[in-house]
Design an enzyme around this catalytic site. Structure first.
Site, PDB file in Angstrom:
ATOM      1  N   THR A  40       0.833  -1.205   0.000  1.00 37.29           N
ATOM      2  CA  THR A  40       0.000   0.000   0.000  1.00 37.29           C
ATOM      3  C   THR A  40       0.866   1.254   0.000  1.00 37.29           C
ATOM      4  OG1 THR A  40      -1.777  -1.140   1.177  1.00 37.29           O
ATOM      5  CG2 THR A  40      -1.779   1.263   1.271  1.00 37.29           C
ATOM      6  N   HIS A  43       2.005   1.997  -3.459  1.00 37.78           N
ATOM      7  CA  HIS A  43       0.975   2.705  -4.230  1.00 37.78           C
ATOM      8  C   HIS A  43       0.991   4.194  -3.892  1.00 37.78           C
ATOM      9  CE1 HIS A  43      -0.974  -0.762  -6.057  1.00 37.78           C
ATOM     10  NE2 HIS A  43      -0.985  -1.376  -4.879  1.00 37.78           N
TER      11      HIS A  43
END
Length: 342
Positions: A40, A43
């Site tokens: 995450t 990202h």
């Protein structure tokens, strides 16, 4: 305090100074020792479409951590100053139907630490005491800092009975690799993992995979034949989010097989529903960790001999965060740890 933040809408993160968080009546303040970099966070670093739609700016991020409680709100019970803790990164409302029924991992109002609110890439983190989890002394800081993804792997792998079963894992990211070790630890027979990244497939072998298959060069069907599997896999753990991997999994499942989905495929992904319907497959979506059954199982497995140490491949001081993210972005790493005490 020092923190690693998204200060502007674009790629990268910045090591900066931010205000130390305030502690509410039901909160604990944690002095961070170690954090780990999650997919995450990659990202967010890349500032892809998901991050652009999700992450408030400016905000410091991060949600995989371990630290020490240094301050507590006046309503907090069950903790003491000096307790070493990690914590559940999903903060739930406590009032929806699932929360009130004890299924907090299914809360419809979940707020993510380091995603929707200030995170753990900092010297201090304040979270609700409910979310904090004490770490036994025999578990190292490095291992405690990866309890969040370890919990994803545990929740996924233990969704179905694995004892004596043949297990297929698609996607050799750190979570998929940890799922290999979990499946072997709890008694699976054959554990096969697929990917196209040779570095991570080798990590999976170190973690106990029966076979780690580069599907760009080797046929899964040939591997099944080598293992004398005549009916297909009993349990599938889809960790990649890659449509072709999910398709191959469905084709390789035995009739009556069970599939747990943690990877997130593109929204319009099409599959051959004949494989699901006529095989009578059971498919279960997985999000986060069960609160807190998953956490207790993680501790119990580590205390009973589960070895996750090979998955931690890189360690850097927090000031060298760019090297840590470079290691993650290279594809040739397992979990990358940032040390906030260095």
């Amino acid at each position: 305090m020092k923190a690693l933040a998204k200060l502007e809408r674009g790629p990268g993160l910045t090591l900066t100074r931010v205000k130390r968080p305030e502690v509410g009546h039901n909160d604990v303040l944690i002095k961070i020792r170690r954090t780990a970099i999650c997919g995450t966070d990659i990202h967010i670093w890349k500032w892809d479409d998901w991050a652009q739609k999700t992450i408030p700016v400016p905000m410091h991020v991060g949600h995989e951590y371990v630290g020490e409680i240094v301050e507590m709100g006046q309503e907090v019970r069950g903790f003491a100053i000096g307790d070493r803790v990690s914590g559940e990164g999903h903060i739930t409302c406590g009032f929806c139907r699932n929360c009130r029924a004890g299924r907090r991992h299914l809360c419809r109002n979940t707020v993510g630490v380091g995603v929707n609110r200030e995170g753990a890439f900092a010297e201090y983190l304040a979270i609700p005491a409910f979310n904090a989890f004490k770490i036994p002394p025999e578990i190292s800081d490095d291992l405690a800092s990866i309890f969040d993804p370890f919990g994803n792997a545990t929740h996924t792998a233990l969704s179905f009975n694995l004892v004596g079963e043949d297990v297929l894992i698609t996607g050799a990211g750190p979570i998929g690799i940890m799922a290999v070790a979990i499946a072997k630890h709890v008694g699976a027979r054959n554990v096969v993992i697929t990917d196209i990244n040779d570095y991570r497939l080798e990590l999976a072998r170190k973690m106990g995979a029966t076979r780690a298959v580069n599907v760009a060069r080797e046929s899964l069907r040939d591997v099944m034949s080598d293992l004398h599997m005549t009916e297909g896999f009993d349990v599938g753990l889809e960790m990649s989010g890659v449509p072709s991997a999910f398709t191959s999994m469905l084709e390789a499942m035995n009739h009556g097989g069970k599939v747990a989905l943690l990877g997130i495929p593109p929204a319009q992904t099409a599959i051959d529903w004949n494989q699901v319907i006529f095989k009578g497959l059971e498919i279960k979506g997985i999000y986060g960790r069960e609160m807190f059954e998953t956490w207790y199982k993680m501790v119990a497995m580590l205390q009973s001999g589960l070895d996750l140490s090979p998955i931690i491949t890189h360690r850097f001081a927090a000031d060298d965060y760019e090297k840590g993210f470079a290691a993650m972005l290279s594809g040739e790493s397992g979990k990358v740890i940032l040390d906030w005490t260095a």
